[in-house]
Design a protein around this motif. Structure first.
Motif, mmCIF file in Angstrom:
data_model
loop_
_atom_site.group_PDB
_atom_site.id
_atom_site.type_symbol
_atom_site.label_atom_id
_atom_site.label_comp_id
_atom_site.label_asym_id
_atom_site.label_seq_id
_atom_site.Cartn_x
_atom_site.Cartn_y
_atom_site.Cartn_z
ATOM 1 N N CYS A 30 0.765 -1.222 -0.131
ATOM 2 C CA CYS A 30 -0.056 0.011 -0.050
ATOM 3 C C CYS A 30 0.874 1.250 0.047
ATOM 4 C CB CYS A 30 -0.880 -0.108 1.012
ATOM 5 S SG CYS A 30 -2.243 -1.527 1.240
ATOM 6 N N SER A 31 1.767 1.305 0.708
ATOM 7 C CA SER A 31 2.687 2.517 1.029
ATOM 8 C C SER A 31 3.672 2.700 -0.376
ATOM 9 C CB SER A 31 3.456 2.412 2.177
ATOM 10 O OG SER A 31 4.287 1.216 2.308
ATOM 11 N N ALA A 32 3.779 1.595 -0.837
ATOM 12 C CA ALA A 32 4.754 1.569 -2.064
ATOM 13 C C ALA A 32 4.008 2.294 -3.068
ATOM 14 C CB ALA A 32 5.255 0.107 -2.471
ATOM 15 N N LEU A 33 2.587 2.063 -3.101
ATOM 16 C CA LEU A 33 1.858 2.533 -4.112
ATOM 17 C C LEU A 33 1.535 4.035 -4.008
ATOM 18 C CD1 LEU A 33 -0.895 -0.363 -4.982
ATOM 19 C CD2 LEU A 33 1.456 0.064 -5.845
ATOM 20 N N ALA A 34 1.300 4.416 -2.611
ATOM 21 C CA ALA A 34 0.780 5.643 -2.459
ATOM 22 C C ALA A 34 1.963 6.862 -2.357
ATOM 23 C CB ALA A 34 0.136 5.642 -1.189
ATOM 24 N N ILE A 35 3.032 6.660 -1.817
ATOM 25 C CA ILE A 35 3.980 7.740 -1.385
ATOM 26 C C ILE A 35 5.295 7.611 -2.265
ATOM 27 C CG2 ILE A 35 3.017 7.797 0.846
ATOM 28 C CD1 ILE A 35 6.450 6.151 0.211
ATOM 29 N N THR A 36 5.208 6.967 -3.199
ATOM 30 C CA THR A 36 6.480 7.006 -4.189
ATOM 31 C C THR A 36 6.502 7.722 -5.277
ATOM 32 O OG1 THR A 36 5.685 4.695 -4.974
ATOM 33 C CG2 THR A 36 7.071 4.552 -3.406
ATOM 34 N N ALA A 37 5.434 8.561 -5.323
ATOM 35 C CA ALA A 37 5.614 9.516 -6.600
ATOM 36 C C ALA A 37 6.768 10.604 -6.201
ATOM 37 C CB ALA A 37 4.140 10.369 -6.654
ATOM 38 N N GLU A 38 7.235 10.752 -5.055
ATOM 39 C CA GLU A 38 8.254 11.578 -4.863
ATOM 40 C C GLU A 38 9.506 10.819 -4.159
ATOM 41 O OE1 GLU A 38 7.182 15.013 -2.685
ATOM 42 O OE2 GLU A 38 5.769 15.651 -4.013
ATOM 43 N N LEU A 39 10.852 11.118 -4.751
ATOM 44 C CA LEU A 39 11.769 10.309 -3.995
ATOM 45 C C LEU A 39 12.004 10.726 -2.614
ATOM 46 C CD1 LEU A 39 14.028 8.278 -4.572
ATOM 47 C CD2 LEU A 39 15.294 10.019 -5.554
ATOM 48 N N LYS A 40 11.787 11.798 -2.058
ATOM 49 C CA LYS A 40 12.001 12.499 -0.926
ATOM 50 C C LYS A 40 11.065 11.827 0.233
ATOM 51 C CE LYS A 40 12.511 16.853 2.164
ATOM 52 N NZ LYS A 40 12.303 18.082 1.933
ATOM 53 N N ALA A 41 9.636 12.026 -0.320
ATOM 54 C CA ALA A 41 8.974 11.139 0.434
ATOM 55 C C ALA A 41 9.108 9.519 0.790
ATOM 56 C CB ALA A 41 7.423 11.166 -0.019
ATOM 57 N N SER A 42 9.520 8.864 -0.347
ATOM 58 C CA SER A 42 10.056 7.515 -0.237
ATOM 59 C C SER A 42 11.239 7.240 0.781
ATOM 60 C CB SER A 42 10.470 6.875 -1.693
ATOM 61 O OG SER A 42 9.491 6.998 -2.722
ATOM 62 N N LEU A 43 12.064 8.357 0.612
ATOM 63 C CA LEU A 43 13.324 8.299 1.587
ATOM 64 C C LEU A 43 12.810 8.420 3.084
ATOM 65 C CD1 LEU A 43 16.328 8.126 2.117
ATOM 66 C CD2 LEU A 43 16.358 10.604 1.801
ATOM 67 N N VAL A 44 11.894 9.431 3.386
ATOM 68 C CA VAL A 44 11.416 9.749 4.575
ATOM 69 C C VAL A 44 10.701 8.424 5.139
ATOM 70 C CG1 VAL A 44 10.012 10.964 6.136
ATOM 71 C CG2 VAL A 44 11.331 12.043 4.572
ATOM 72 N N MET A 45 9.728 7.897 4.459
ATOM 73 C CA MET A 45 8.960 6.714 4.892
ATOM 74 C C MET A 45 9.980 5.381 5.019
ATOM 75 S SD MET A 45 6.061 5.221 5.475
ATOM 76 C CE MET A 45 4.744 6.347 4.913
ATOM 77 N N GLY A 46 10.999 5.341 4.423
ATOM 78 C CA GLY A 46 11.885 4.329 4.427
ATOM 79 C C GLY A 46 12.381 4.472 5.853
ATOM 80 N N LEU A 98 6.254 18.008 4.597
ATOM 81 C CA LEU A 98 6.498 16.683 4.256
ATOM 82 C C LEU A 98 5.564 15.928 5.324
ATOM 83 C CD1 LEU A 98 7.482 14.670 2.393
ATOM 84 C CD2 LEU A 98 9.650 14.582 3.850
ATOM 85 N N SER A 99 5.562 16.285 6.526
ATOM 86 C CA SER A 99 4.618 15.666 7.325
ATOM 87 C C SER A 99 3.174 15.747 6.773
ATOM 88 C CB SER A 99 4.745 16.247 8.836
ATOM 89 O OG SER A 99 4.207 17.437 8.993
ATOM 90 N N LYS A 100 2.651 17.013 6.230
ATOM 91 C CA LYS A 100 1.412 17.057 5.818
ATOM 92 C C LYS A 100 1.216 15.987 4.966
ATOM 93 C CE LYS A 100 1.204 21.379 5.168
ATOM 94 N NZ LYS A 100 0.550 22.768 4.955
ATOM 95 N N THR A 101 2.054 15.837 3.858
ATOM 96 C CA THR A 101 1.863 14.972 2.611
ATOM 97 C C THR A 101 1.987 13.557 3.375
ATOM 98 O OG1 THR A 101 3.125 16.475 1.298
ATOM 99 C CG2 THR A 101 3.026 14.359 0.549
ATOM 100 N N LEU A 102 2.623 13.185 4.094
ATOM 101 C CA LEU A 102 2.952 11.844 4.650
ATOM 102 C C LEU A 102 1.965 11.476 6.078
ATOM 103 C CD1 LEU A 102 6.426 11.119 4.676
ATOM 104 C CD2 LEU A 102 4.930 10.386 2.875
ATOM 105 N N ALA A 103 1.247 12.509 6.320
ATOM 106 C CA ALA A 103 0.487 12.415 7.500
ATOM 107 C C ALA A 103 -0.307 11.039 7.872
ATOM 108 C CB ALA A 103 -0.617 13.412 7.682
ATOM 109 N N VAL A 104 -1.374 10.853 6.716
ATOM 110 C CA VAL A 104 -1.910 9.788 6.882
ATOM 111 C C VAL A 104 -1.128 8.270 6.810
ATOM 112 C CG1 VAL A 104 -3.838 8.236 5.598
ATOM 113 C CG2 VAL A 104 -4.066 10.759 5.402
ATOM 114 N N PHE A 105 -0.263 8.400 5.987
ATOM 115 C CA PHE A 105 0.460 7.065 5.652
ATOM 116 C C PHE A 105 1.604 6.676 6.601
ATOM 117 C CE2 PHE A 105 -0.477 9.080 1.597
ATOM 118 C CZ PHE A 105 -1.266 7.941 1.126
ATOM 119 N N VAL A 106 1.989 7.741 7.528
ATOM 120 C CA VAL A 106 2.789 7.583 8.488
ATOM 121 C C VAL A 106 2.091 6.899 9.646
ATOM 122 C CG1 VAL A 106 4.051 8.689 10.536
ATOM 123 C CG2 VAL A 106 4.523 9.410 8.278
#
Length: 214
Positions: A30-46, A98-106
């Motif tokens: 799910c997160s691989a589909l949702a937040i990987t449109a930006e490399l920075k978001a992918s890095l932070v989630m990782g 970035l926290s607002k972008t990732l809020a739900v997924f975090v």
């Protein structure tokens, strides 16, 4: 004698390749589909999953002999929720946009199949050190796939990496845009993440025939 035995080292290396949590175990999609449109978001989630899974595995391992079997899932959820709150607060303090972008997924890290799976399958049956290595290995395996997917989606979809233009200026028509290249907007859509993950799985199984199911 090295810090890691050969068996311990495999706890880190196996999830990077032959036992990757996304491409082999098919977890955390799910997160691989949702937040990987930006490399920075992918890095932070990782990094967030690396922290939560590494520390969480150790905590569950230390508590494994005192957790009643009937409430172990509740205890695991409390541990991971506490760690996710720490991640969320740190993001809000230092990376608010970035926290607002990732809020739900975090928040969804709490129910990430990889984390709960490693708690159940490994941390409850092994000591803190091995559990820590297992958590780090699986989190790195997860992060590597997110970074690969995020790299191609942002590069081909926006022409940027970490928000920095690398293919030229799409408006001024410089760089590759000068020869007619256009960003592929489809790459920014969630279904394209699934296709990129599928291609990674195909390459992985092509290189290692043992991964192909009968």
């Amino acid at each position: 004698m090295g810090l890691l035995s050969k068996k311990d080292a495999k706890l880190i290396t196996d999830p990077l390749t032959d036992n990757n949590p996304i491409t082999i175990q098919v977890l955390g999609i799910c997160s691989a589909l949702a937040i990987t449109a930006e490399l920075k978001a992918s890095l932070v989630m990782g990094v967030a999953v690396l922290f939560v899974l590494g520390i969480g595995n150790v905590v569950i391992s230390l508590m494994r002999n005192i957790i009643p079997s009937k409430i172990r899932i509740i205890v695991q959820l409390i541990v991971v929720a506490a760690l996710v709150i720490i991640v969320d607060q740190v993001l809000k303090a230092y990376q608010y946009e970035l926290s607002k972008t990732l809020a739900v997924f975090v928040g969804l890290i709490i129910t990430n199949c990889i984390i709960m799976g490693r708690f159940e399958a490994f941390a409850l049956a092994n000591g803190p050190w091995k559990s820590f290595l297992d958590g780090i290995g699986n989190a790195l395996g997860y992060a590597v796939i997110l970074l690969i997917v995020g790299f191609f989606r942002e590069l081909l979809g926006s022409g940027t990496l970490f928000g920095i233009p690398v293919l030229g200026d799409a408006i001024e028509k410089t760089g590759v845009y000068a020869i007619g290249y256009e960003n592929n907007g489809f790459m920014l859509m969630p279904p394209m993440a699934l296709i990129v993950v599928g291609l990674i799985i195909w390459v992985q199984r092509s290189r290692n025939k043992a991964l192909i199911e009968d």
